[in-house]
Design an enzyme around this catalytic site. Structure first.
Site, PDB file in Angstrom:
ATOM      1  NE  ARG A  79      34.584 -10.647 -45.931  1.00 26.30           N
ATOM      2  CZ  ARG A  79      34.620 -10.381 -47.229  1.00 26.30           C
ATOM      3  NH1 ARG A  79      35.775 -10.406 -47.880  1.00 26.30           N
ATOM      4  NH2 ARG A  79      33.512 -10.095 -47.898  1.00 26.30           N
ATOM      5  CE  LYS A  96      32.356  -6.534 -47.579  1.00 24.09           C
ATOM      6  NZ  LYS A  96      32.895  -5.477 -48.437  1.00 24.09           N
ATOM      7  CD  GLU A 142      41.052  -3.341 -50.419  1.00 28.05           C
ATOM      8  OE1 GLU A 142      40.600  -4.463 -50.670  1.00 28.05           O
ATOM      9  OE2 GLU A 142      40.749  -2.701 -49.412  1.00 28.05           O
TER      10      GLU A 142
HETATM   11  N1  PMP Z   1      38.069  -4.776 -51.079  1.00 33.21           N
HETATM   12  C1  PMP Z   1      37.090  -3.978 -50.603  1.00 33.21           C
HETATM   13  C2  PMP Z   1      37.471  -2.698 -49.957  1.00 33.21           C
HETATM   14  C3  PMP Z   1      35.758  -4.372 -50.709  1.00 33.21           C
HETATM   15  O1  PMP Z   1      34.790  -3.583 -50.235  1.00 33.21           O
HETATM   16  C4  PMP Z   1      35.438  -5.611 -51.309  1.00 33.21           C
HETATM   17  C5  PMP Z   1      34.013  -6.051 -51.410  1.00 33.21           C
HETATM   18  N2  PMP Z   1      33.279  -5.294 -52.321  1.00 33.21           N
HETATM   19  C6  PMP Z   1      36.481  -6.391 -51.820  1.00 33.21           C
HETATM   20  C7  PMP Z   1      37.783  -5.951 -51.657  1.00 33.21           C
HETATM   21  C8  PMP Z   1      36.207  -7.715 -52.458  1.00 33.21           C
HETATM   22  O2  PMP Z   1      35.848  -8.646 -51.493  1.00 33.21           O
HETATM   23  P1  PMP Z   1      34.828  -9.837 -51.778  1.00 33.21           P
HETATM   24  O3  PMP Z   1      35.371 -10.604 -52.931  1.00 33.21           O
HETATM   25  O4  PMP Z   1      34.778 -10.607 -50.532  1.00 33.21           O
HETATM   26  O5  PMP Z   1      33.530  -9.191 -52.129  1.00 33.21           O
END
Ligand code: PMP
Length: 285
Positions: A52, A151, A184
């Protein structure tokens, strides 16, 4: 003694680990990052996080100055140097030092930073009691602005949503896309349970492709639950039997109130609790 931070190709004491004030990561949020867990001395889903990271970097045309194997080794080395048994890694790549304009082409070399430390995202009792969430007025960025799978270091939008939540004494904010569908939470993915079926917004609704989200989908299916990636509205949240959030920092946490509406019995529901247990075992094996 503080943490040993990987920066400028070496491990440096926390107090000495510094970036330039001309780094575009600082000046413009120009960069990408990953948050990664360490459980039982093993780095959880490291390969998925590295993929990622390189995909995010590629999408914003940032050339990471180490290949994926080299950087993976440096992450592992930093975890070892800090003697982490259970902890959290923050892996950051900024555009590096440039001038005071935004032009990324004038930046010298991208800056790699690896922090291996600890994290406690929410107070412990919230994992038992569940947390309150509110719908944020701040919208998730549309994909034609900043691709939502990236990200990036640009979290201002999410921070504004988080502030809205804190204003209402809630720990998390639900963010919606420009169509009004759930995207989200400000730093977590969202799952809804209705009649024993799990639903989570598709990535195309503006969700980050969460590593924890992927693991939960997998283990839920392995345990016989139907999981759909489908658009969800506020109504779906309000009338859910159970809701939980997932993320590397948050792990899996129940949400028990949305915009003043109680979810289920107002405590983490049975499927949430069961999946949390399965998840806890999974990460340690
Ligand atoms: N959405 C956002 C905006 C995030 O910053 C994160 C990570 N903290 C997630 C979802 C969750 O992703 P992951 O399970 O890969 O940490």
């Amino acid at each position: 003694m503080g943490w040993k931070i990987y920066i400028n190709d070496q491990l440096i004491d926390e107090a000495e680990a510094k970036v330039s004030v001309f780094d575009h990561g600082l000046l413009y949020g120009d960069g990408v990052f990953e948050g990664i867990r360490v459980y039982n001395r093993k780095i959880f889903e490291l390969e998925a996080h590295m993929k990622r990271l390189y995909d995010s970097a590629h999408a914003i045309r940032l050339k990471i100055p180490q290949n994926i194997d080299e950087l993976t080794k440096n992450v592992e080395m930093t975890v070892k140097a800090n003697d982490i048994t259970d902890g959290y890694i923050r892996l950051v790549v900024t555009r590096g030092v440039g001038n005071l304009g935004i032009n990324p082409k004038l930046c010298q070399e991208p800056q790699i930073i690896i922090i291996a430390a600890s994290i406690q995202l929410y107070p412990k009792e919230l994992y038992e009691k569940g947390l309150k969430v509110v719908s944020a007025a701040t919208m998730r960025v549309p994909p034609m602005s900043l691709m939502t799978q990236v990200k990036s270091l640009n979290y201002l939008n999410n921070i504004l949503a988080k502030m809205e939540a804190l204003d209402y004494d809630a720990m998390e904010a639900i963010m919606y896309n420009d169509q009004g569908f759930v995207a989200e939470a400000s730093a977590d993915n969202v799952f809804v349970i209705q009649n024993n079926k799990l639903s989570t917004p598709p990535i195309s609704a503006g969700a980050l492709n969460g590593i924890t989200r992927g693991v939960i989908i997998k283990i839920a299916r392995e345990n016989g639950y139907e999981v759909a990636e489908e658009n969800l509205t506020r109504y779906d949240l309000y009338t859910a039997d159970e809701i939980f959030l997932t993320g590397t920092g948050a792990e899996l946490i129940g949400a028990i109130e949305v915009d003043g509406r109680k979810i289920g019995l107002g405590e983490p529901g049975p499927i949430t609790k069961k999946l949390k247990k399965i998840f806890e075992t999974y990460v340690r094996n």
